[in-house]
Write a protein that holds these residues in place. Structure first.
Motif, PDB file in Angstrom:
ATOM      1  N   ASP A 141      33.567  64.840  44.707  1.00  0.00           N
ATOM      2  CA  ASP A 141      34.905  65.099  44.157  1.00  0.00           C
ATOM      3  C   ASP A 141      35.462  63.899  43.399  1.00  0.00           C
ATOM      4  O   ASP A 141      36.669  63.807  43.188  1.00  0.00           O
ATOM      5  N   LYS A 142      34.581  63.002  42.975  1.00  0.00           N
ATOM      6  CA  LYS A 142      35.003  61.850  42.183  1.00  0.00           C
ATOM      7  C   LYS A 142      34.328  61.880  40.816  1.00  0.00           C
ATOM      8  O   LYS A 142      33.316  62.555  40.620  1.00  0.00           O
ATOM      9  N   VAL A 143      34.908  61.130  39.886  1.00  0.00           N
ATOM     10  CA  VAL A 143      34.374  61.075  38.522  1.00  0.00           C
ATOM     11  C   VAL A 143      34.072  59.627  38.172  1.00  0.00           C
ATOM     12  O   VAL A 143      34.880  58.726  38.438  1.00  0.00           O
ATOM     13  N   PHE A 144      32.906  59.403  37.564  1.00  0.00           N
ATOM     14  CA  PHE A 144      32.476  58.060  37.177  1.00  0.00           C
ATOM     15  C   PHE A 144      32.032  58.061  35.722  1.00  0.00           C
ATOM     16  O   PHE A 144      31.643  59.095  35.170  1.00  0.00           O
ATOM     17  N   GLN A 145      32.077  56.879  35.124  1.00  0.00           N
ATOM     18  CA  GLN A 145      31.632  56.718  33.732  1.00  0.00           C
ATOM     19  C   GLN A 145      30.151  56.366  33.705  1.00  0.00           C
ATOM     20  O   GLN A 145      29.670  55.547  34.497  1.00  0.00           O
ATOM     21  N   LEU A 146      29.439  56.975  32.778  1.00  0.00           N
ATOM     22  CA  LEU A 146      28.042  56.618  32.565  1.00  0.00           C
ATOM     23  C   LEU A 146      27.961  55.296  31.799  1.00  0.00           C
ATOM     24  O   LEU A 146      28.861  54.956  31.031  1.00  0.00           O
ATOM     25  N   PRO A 147      26.882  54.543  31.977  1.00  0.00           N
ATOM     26  CA  PRO A 147      26.836  53.191  31.405  1.00  0.00           C
ATOM     27  C   PRO A 147      26.649  53.131  29.893  1.00  0.00           C
ATOM     28  O   PRO A 147      26.970  52.124  29.273  1.00  0.00           O
ATOM     29  N   VAL A 148      26.128  54.192  29.298  1.00  0.00           N
ATOM     30  CA  VAL A 148      25.834  54.164  27.865  1.00  0.00           C
ATOM     31  C   VAL A 148      26.746  55.146  27.131  1.00  0.00           C
ATOM     32  O   VAL A 148      26.867  56.311  27.512  1.00  0.00           O
ATOM     33  N   SER A 149      27.409  54.662  26.085  1.00  0.00           N
ATOM     34  CA  SER A 149      28.256  55.475  25.216  1.00  0.00           C
ATOM     35  C   SER A 149      27.559  55.631  23.867  1.00  0.00           C
ATOM     36  O   SER A 149      26.439  55.161  23.678  1.00  0.00           O
ATOM     37  N   TYR A 150      28.230  56.273  22.920  1.00  0.00           N
ATOM     38  CA  TYR A 150      27.625  56.451  21.602  1.00  0.00           C
ATOM     39  C   TYR A 150      28.621  56.022  20.536  1.00  0.00           C
ATOM     40  O   TYR A 150      29.778  56.442  20.525  1.00  0.00           O
ATOM     41  N   ALA A 371      43.405  48.861   9.107  1.00  0.00           N
ATOM     42  CA  ALA A 371      42.666  48.967  10.364  1.00  0.00           C
ATOM     43  C   ALA A 371      42.530  47.578  10.979  1.00  0.00           C
ATOM     44  O   ALA A 371      42.123  46.625  10.297  1.00  0.00           O
ATOM     45  N   LYS A 372      42.883  47.480  12.245  1.00  0.00           N
ATOM     46  CA  LYS A 372      42.819  46.208  12.958  1.00  0.00           C
ATOM     47  C   LYS A 372      41.918  46.335  14.176  1.00  0.00           C
ATOM     48  O   LYS A 372      41.732  47.416  14.732  1.00  0.00           O
ATOM     49  N   GLU A 373      41.395  45.214  14.624  1.00  0.00           N
ATOM     50  CA  GLU A 373      40.477  45.209  15.760  1.00  0.00           C
ATOM     51  C   GLU A 373      41.232  45.369  17.072  1.00  0.00           C
ATOM     52  O   GLU A 373      42.226  44.687  17.326  1.00  0.00           O
ATOM     53  N   SER A 374      40.744  46.274  17.906  1.00  0.00           N
ATOM     54  CA  SER A 374      41.295  46.420  19.255  1.00  0.00           C
ATOM     55  C   SER A 374      40.593  45.439  20.185  1.00  0.00           C
ATOM     56  O   SER A 374      39.375  45.254  20.125  1.00  0.00           O
ATOM     57  N   HIS A 375      41.381  44.818  21.060  1.00  0.00           N
ATOM     58  CA  HIS A 375      40.807  43.919  22.055  1.00  0.00           C
ATOM     59  C   HIS A 375      40.737  44.581  23.426  1.00  0.00           C
ATOM     60  O   HIS A 375      40.340  43.961  24.404  1.00  0.00           O
ATOM     61  N   VAL A 376      41.122  45.852  23.469  1.00  0.00           N
ATOM     62  CA  VAL A 376      41.077  46.612  24.723  1.00  0.00           C
ATOM     63  C   VAL A 376      39.775  47.390  24.833  1.00  0.00           C
ATOM     64  O   VAL A 376      39.151  47.443  25.894  1.00  0.00           O
ATOM     65  N   ILE A 377      39.358  48.014  23.738  1.00  0.00           N
ATOM     66  CA  ILE A 377      38.149  48.827  23.720  1.00  0.00           C
ATOM     67  C   ILE A 377      37.186  48.263  22.685  1.00  0.00           C
ATOM     68  O   ILE A 377      37.546  48.080  21.524  1.00  0.00           O
ATOM     69  N   SER A 378      35.961  47.980  23.121  1.00  0.00           N
ATOM     70  CA  SER A 378      34.909  47.551  22.189  1.00  0.00           C
ATOM     71  C   SER A 378      33.581  48.092  22.702  1.00  0.00           C
ATOM     72  O   SER A 378      33.437  48.400  23.883  1.00  0.00           O
ATOM     73  N   LEU A 379      32.613  48.189  21.803  1.00  0.00           N
ATOM     74  CA  LEU A 379      31.292  48.702  22.145  1.00  0.00           C
ATOM     75  C   LEU A 379      30.234  47.735  21.653  1.00  0.00           C
ATOM     76  O   LEU A 379      30.349  47.184  20.550  1.00  0.00           O
ATOM     77  N   PRO A 387      30.032  42.350  20.915  1.00  0.00           N
ATOM     78  CA  PRO A 387      30.570  43.701  20.757  1.00  0.00           C
ATOM     79  C   PRO A 387      30.981  43.973  19.311  1.00  0.00           C
ATOM     80  O   PRO A 387      31.455  43.083  18.614  1.00  0.00           O
ATOM     81  N   THR A 388      30.751  45.181  18.874  1.00  0.00           N
ATOM     82  CA  THR A 388      31.170  45.587  17.537  1.00  0.00           C
ATOM     83  C   THR A 388      32.665  45.866  17.550  1.00  0.00           C
ATOM     84  O   THR A 388      33.149  46.597  18.415  1.00  0.00           O
ATOM     85  N   PRO A 389      33.429  45.287  16.636  1.00  0.00           N
ATOM     86  CA  PRO A 389      34.877  45.521  16.632  1.00  0.00           C
ATOM     87  C   PRO A 389      35.208  47.006  16.538  1.00  0.00           C
ATOM     88  O   PRO A 389      34.607  47.740  15.756  1.00  0.00           O
ATOM     89  N   ASN A 390      36.151  47.419  17.358  1.00  0.00           N
ATOM     90  CA  ASN A 390      36.662  48.786  17.302  1.00  0.00           C
ATOM     91  C   ASN A 390      37.918  48.754  16.446  1.00  0.00           C
ATOM     92  O   ASN A 390      38.965  48.263  16.869  1.00  0.00           O
TER      93      ASN A 390
END
Length: 410
Positions: A141-150, A371-379, A387-390
């Motif tokens: 009954d819990k939700v987790f994030q997978l390690p690889v995104s796209y 468009a500016k770089e986010s420092h909260v979310i990066s990949l 990390p590639t700038p988001n």
């Protein structure tokens, strides 16, 4: 003769009964869900119920990023490839995660020296597929994030946000707050604590994907019932009308998701237009430096800090955005909305036209909302050292020196 007639009558009755059942089945498939069947409760009709009267808006909205913000995971919703030679992400030369098809579904599988260590299924997709997608899995009954995104622009698998770059982990627990901005509802069954952190428990599969009509317009069951019974009545009844809301109330509808990360007082799924947002999210009483606000998820604060907003008594999010259609790449459309105030014949029009050329009339946005770089979310994509700038378009409307160089006359 009598038996033959009885058999014939029985056959006619059976054919008639089957035809009636088929008709009822087809009608049930075509009709909106009955009131009370929506996961949110009896007051909700479900988005499909809106289609009968608002077909054009509904069909257009299906293609928007809002509607596609979450989805069940399958090969149609996942942008990344499961084909050999393009389905792996290496953390170290001997450590990798492979995206694999298996009989029971699609999986991320961790390998150490080519020996399988862990495997978890793709259950949920988060992200419309315009920039990036990340993926979640249920464990009981819990939700987790997978390690690889796209990472969609680079067409590469990438390390998921907030996971280490050199180590495979599957243990990032996902709280209800993520669903509050990426879905219309998920049923939380319990809250517990683990290692000092809150853990949310969910009823697996009890989720309404995407941001649907009633998430922004409010519960519509009574509205739908009234207008189905009174089809000639064209004035909207039993639902908040956008034009009747105050400027702040209009902003609050968007601010439930576009005003930064705040721990909700109670789930914002229940917020409806005209309600007090402070009952759902703690008020932001600070006034931070606008240039220090991250561009990810803080669009409301950035817009409110802009001179355009401060000098207007009517400007709100819908002054520039039509949320029912996809316009994000059409700079000319947004620019026309800018020029409804910054008219070419007036003093508020861009003074750089002579220097930069007429092209700026079709694109105010790249200069004044770059468009500016986010420092909260990066990949971090495969093979990248950093990390590639988001890049996210800032909603702090202003003058950014150098951004207009692309328009300079040759």
């Amino acid at each position: 003769m009598k038996n033959r007639t009885m058999r014939s009558n029985r056959g006619v009755w059976m054919v008639t009964a089957i035809a009636a059942l088929v008709t009822v089945f087809v009608q049930c498939m075509q009709q909106p869900a009955a009131a009370g069947t929506d996961l949110r409760g009896a007051g909700y009709a479900g988005a499909e119920a809106c289609r009968s009267c608002h077909a054009n808006i509904y069909d257009s909205y299906l293609h928007t990023a809002h509607n596609r913000s979450t989805a069940p995971a399958n090969e149609g919703t996942i942008k990344g490839s499961f084909e050999r030679d393009s389905n792996e992400y290496y953390y170290q030369p001997h450590v990798k995660v492979a995206m694999e098809r298996r009989d029971s579904g699609l999986y991320q599988v961790a390998y150490l020296n080519n020996q399988e260590q862990q495997a978890f299924r793709f259950d949920l997709v988060v992200g419309s597929g315009r920039k990036a997608q990340t993926f979640l899995y249920y464990q009981d009954d819990k939700v987790f994030q997978l390690p690889v995104s796209y990472f969609v622009p680079m067409q590469r698998w990438a390390n998921s946000p907030n996971y280490p770059a050199k180590q495979v982990r599957f243990d990032r627990n996902i709280p209800i707050g993520c669903f509050e901005c990426h879905s219309s509802y998920i049923r939380r069954t319990n809250v517990s604590a683990q290692d000092g952190f809150r853990v949310d428990h969910f009823d697996q599969g009890k989720i309404i994907y995407g941001i649907d009509c009633e998430r922004c317009h409010g519960p519509a069951a009574q509205h739908v019932q009234f207008h189905q019974a009174n089809p000639t009545e064209k004035t909207a009844q039993h639902i908040p009308v956008q034009a009747s809301l105050t400027r702040q109330q209009k902003m609050d509808v968007c601010a439930t998701c576009h005003s930064g990360l705040r721990e909700s007082i109670k789930p914002t799924f229940r917020f409806t237009p005209g309600a007090q947002l402070s009952e759902f999210l703690p008020p932001d009483t600070t006034k931070p430096d606008p240039n220090a606000i991250d561009v990810h998820g803080n669009q409301v604060q950035l817009l409110q800090a802009s001179a355009c907003f401060e000098n207007s008594i009517t400007m709100d999010c819908s002054s520039c955005h039509n949320p029912h259609t996809t316009e994000r790449t059409n700079m000319a459309v947004f620019s026309q909305r800018c020029m409804s105030c910054h008219q070419q014949s007036g003093n508020a029009f861009c003074p750089k036209e002579k220097e930069l050329g007429a092209g700026i009339r079709a694109n105010c946005i790249d200069c004044h909302m770059p468009a500016k770089e986010s420092h909260v979310i990066s990949l971090q994509s495969q093979g990248s050292m950093q990390p590639t700038p988001n890049l996210v378009r800032t909603h702090l409307i202003g003058i950014y020196p150098g951004e207009g160089n692309r328009f300079k006359k040759l």
